[in-house]
Design an enzyme around this catalytic site. Structure first.
Site, mmCIF file in Angstrom:
data_model
loop_
_atom_site.group_PDB
_atom_site.id
_atom_site.type_symbol
_atom_site.label_atom_id
_atom_site.label_comp_id
_atom_site.label_asym_id
_atom_site.label_seq_id
_atom_site.Cartn_x
_atom_site.Cartn_y
_atom_site.Cartn_z
ATOM 1 N N LEU A 40 -14.074 -16.067 51.410
ATOM 2 C CA LEU A 40 -15.546 -16.088 50.839
ATOM 3 C C LEU A 40 -16.196 -14.821 50.360
ATOM 4 O O LEU A 40 -17.131 -14.944 50.040
ATOM 5 C CB LEU A 40 -15.932 -16.589 52.250
ATOM 6 C CG LEU A 40 -15.556 -17.722 53.070
ATOM 7 C CD1 LEU A 40 -16.499 -18.068 54.384
ATOM 8 C CD2 LEU A 40 -15.786 -19.210 52.102
ATOM 9 N N ASP A 64 -2.690 -16.416 40.543
ATOM 10 C CA ASP A 64 -2.727 -15.073 41.463
ATOM 11 C C ASP A 64 -1.294 -14.687 41.701
ATOM 12 O O ASP A 64 -0.781 -13.778 42.340
ATOM 13 C CB ASP A 64 -3.247 -15.281 42.954
ATOM 14 C CG ASP A 64 -2.711 -16.700 43.377
ATOM 15 O OD1 ASP A 64 -1.566 -17.354 42.709
ATOM 16 O OD2 ASP A 64 -3.268 -17.167 44.467
ATOM 17 N N GLY A 111 -10.722 -16.561 43.328
ATOM 18 C CA GLY A 111 -11.524 -15.541 43.007
ATOM 19 C C GLY A 111 -12.155 -15.498 41.364
ATOM 20 O O GLY A 111 -13.130 -15.239 41.069
ATOM 21 N N CYS A 131 -2.750 -29.462 61.485
ATOM 22 C CA CYS A 131 -4.038 -28.923 61.151
ATOM 23 C C CYS A 131 -4.935 -29.905 60.652
ATOM 24 O O CYS A 131 -4.767 -31.035 61.080
ATOM 25 C CB CYS A 131 -4.093 -27.765 60.054
ATOM 26 S SG CYS A 131 -3.300 -28.254 58.541
ATOM 27 N N CYS A 145 -2.463 -8.879 45.821
ATOM 28 C CA CYS A 145 -3.677 -8.638 46.518
ATOM 29 C C CYS A 145 -3.909 -8.835 47.903
ATOM 30 O O CYS A 145 -4.625 -8.095 48.634
ATOM 31 C CB CYS A 145 -5.024 -9.438 45.929
ATOM 32 S SG CYS A 145 -5.535 -8.748 44.256
#
Ligand code: ZN
Lengths: 389, 93
Positions: free
Chosen positions: A75, A134, A45, A347, A192
């Site tokens: 996004l 973060d 961010g 993945c 957050c």
């Protein structure tokens, strides 16, 4: 920065003309920007707007440290990454975006979690560190490494509708520990992910960080040193609090007790495995390569290959016989799996599947291994006929 | 009455209020009265030993009480008290 400043090319003079005609920047200032090296910790961010403006402004070298993969939930605020980037490493989408913005900027990417082992070395070539992290362990690590290496830290932090910014660890200015000597214990302050964040908020705070970085490079204006800026988006109000360098600060004070980087997970009371879980595992009970997996399947071993990517990724390429449960659906769908099955989590490149592995283990699954390198490893090592994305 | 600004992470403990008006002559009295009105705040502001937590800073107007007279710092009508805890950005998903 020292030595000769680099010349500007004709293209660069056109591109930066709105800077060049201002006396505060001018040709010399633009050359200082071109010579400058800024390291962004995190391409999320805060790192997104900061890196984009720094690249557009002509900072010559931008380093980015990140090991995360783009998720749909990013996004809403992380403008370095677009919808088609979901599932890609953030470093890849960041590099594409920044190169498109300004091909004159040299982008250095570091696919790693910042750690006490690598921080000093990573910081060494850079002039300014931009902290877009973060979490508390990394924030204290960035702060201490900035103080110990004498690099200014353009700091920002966000929570819901509120943001904070300052410039720490300049020669005579305070550092983050002068402000907050110790982190909160885990759980007492919501993150957050739990608390949410207003998508435009990091735009404001990240651009403040970029502004301060550019001012430091140019040596203009009044830097945000010894001042703590607090922004409330709901009230549209900025407040400024005075910050002092603490003579008793454990890292930048007159008798420091922290003279080298410490174990920050321990310092912040976070069990190391909580952080480790985000990284691909490497030991044999935790992980296997695509070649190993192929050999086990060929031997007829009973395995469940669990693909945790999104359905659209699964349409592009897959391991034959695998089952698809996207990582985000796992918390409600893991009951479809046999907890005693021998599961191989997979993945695109091994990040999301490591999280799935950690999650399944926390639910009591007895055998969950992570496929190192994900489907990309499978294509490289086993089945090159499938397309990559 | 003195205005105390409550930061976002602590608003769940003040009935979502972002500002609380409290009376008192010193910072200590204000915080005492604040935590009496909103008892849930206390454990977020103070450690078990009664000291202000090290990730919570308190400012009278724009100055940190650590560099004033801490809890004995006098306050007068029109002053604003701010509680500023450290916040972490968006945790990794
Ligand atoms: Zn300090």
């Amino acid at each position: 920065m020292s030595g000769e400043l680099p010349e500007l090319s004709g293209d660069e003079i056109k591109r930066y003309s709105r800077h060049l005609i201002m006396p505060e920047v001018g040709v010399e200032g633009q050359r200082k920007l071109k010579a400058a090296k800024v390291l962004c910790i995190g391409a999320g961010g805060l790192g997104s707007p900061a890196a984009m403006y720094l690249a557009a402004a002509g900072v010559g070298t931008l380093g980015i440290v990140d090991f995360d993969v783009v998720d749909f939930s990013n996004l809403q605020r992380q403008l370095l990454h677009g919808t088609p980037d979901v599932g890609r490493p953030k470093l890849d989408s960041a590099k594409d975006r920044l190169n498109a913005l300004n091909p004159n900027v040299h982008i250095e990417t570091y696919n790693a979690a910042l750690s006490s082992e690598n921080a000093m070395q990573l910081f060494a070539p850079y002039d300014v560190i931009l902290d877009g992290t973060d979490n508390f362990p990394t924030r204290y690590l960035v702060n201490d490494a900035c103080v110990l290496s004498g690099k200014p830290n353009a700091y920002g932090s966000i929570f819901r509708f509120e943001g904070q910014a300052s410039v720490f660890a300049t020669k005579d200015g305070p550092c983050y520990r002068c402000l907050y000597p110790e982190p909160p214990p885990p759980g007492l302050v919501p993150s957050c992910a739990e608390g949410g964040v207003f998508g435009v908020l990091p735009g404001i705070i990240g651009v403040i960080q970029a502004t301060e970085t550019i001012k430091l490079i140019l040596g203009i204006g009044e830097p945000l040193i010894g001042r703590f800026m607090i922004y409330d988006a709901l009230r549209m109000r900025f407040r400024e609090l005075r910050l002092r360098k603490d003579a008793d600060c454990p890292v930048c004070g007159t008798h420091p007790t922290v003279t080298k980087l410490i174990d920050y997970e321990q310092f912040c009371g976070v069990a190391p495995h909580q952080v480790e879980a985000a990284k691909p595992m490497t030991t044999s009970i935790d992980a296997l390569t695509a070649t190993d997996l192929k050999a086990e399947l060929d031997r007829g071993e009973q395995l469940v290959v669990l693909d945790v990517r999104e359905p659209q990724e699964y349409q592009i390429n897959k391991i034959p016989g695998s089952i698809l449960i996207p990582l985000g659906d796992l918390p409600k769908r893991y009951v479809e799996l046999d907890p005693n099955a021998r599961i191989v989590s997979q993945c695109k490149s091994g990040m999301r599947s490591a999280k799935a592995q950690d999650f399944l283990r926390s639910k009591g699954f007895t055998s969950v291994r992570n496929l190192t390198g994900g489907i990309l490893g499978w294509i490289d090592q086993v089945d090159p006929s499938q397309p990559k994305y | 009455m003195i205005k105390i600004l409550i930061p976002t992470p602590l608003r769940p403990f003040t009935d979502k209020l972002d500002t609380v008006e409290v009376s008192g002559a010193t910072v200590g009295e204000l915080l005492q009265n604040l935590t009496t009105m909103h008892p849930g705040l206390k454990q977020h502001l103070y450690a078990a030993d009664g000291k202000l937590r090290s990730f919570v800073n308190v400012y009278v107007n724009d100055d940190d009480i650590r560099y004033l007279q801490k809890h004995e710092t006098p306050v007068k009508d029109g002053d604003t008290l701010s509680i500023i805890p450290s916040v972490a950005g968006g945790a990794r998903p």
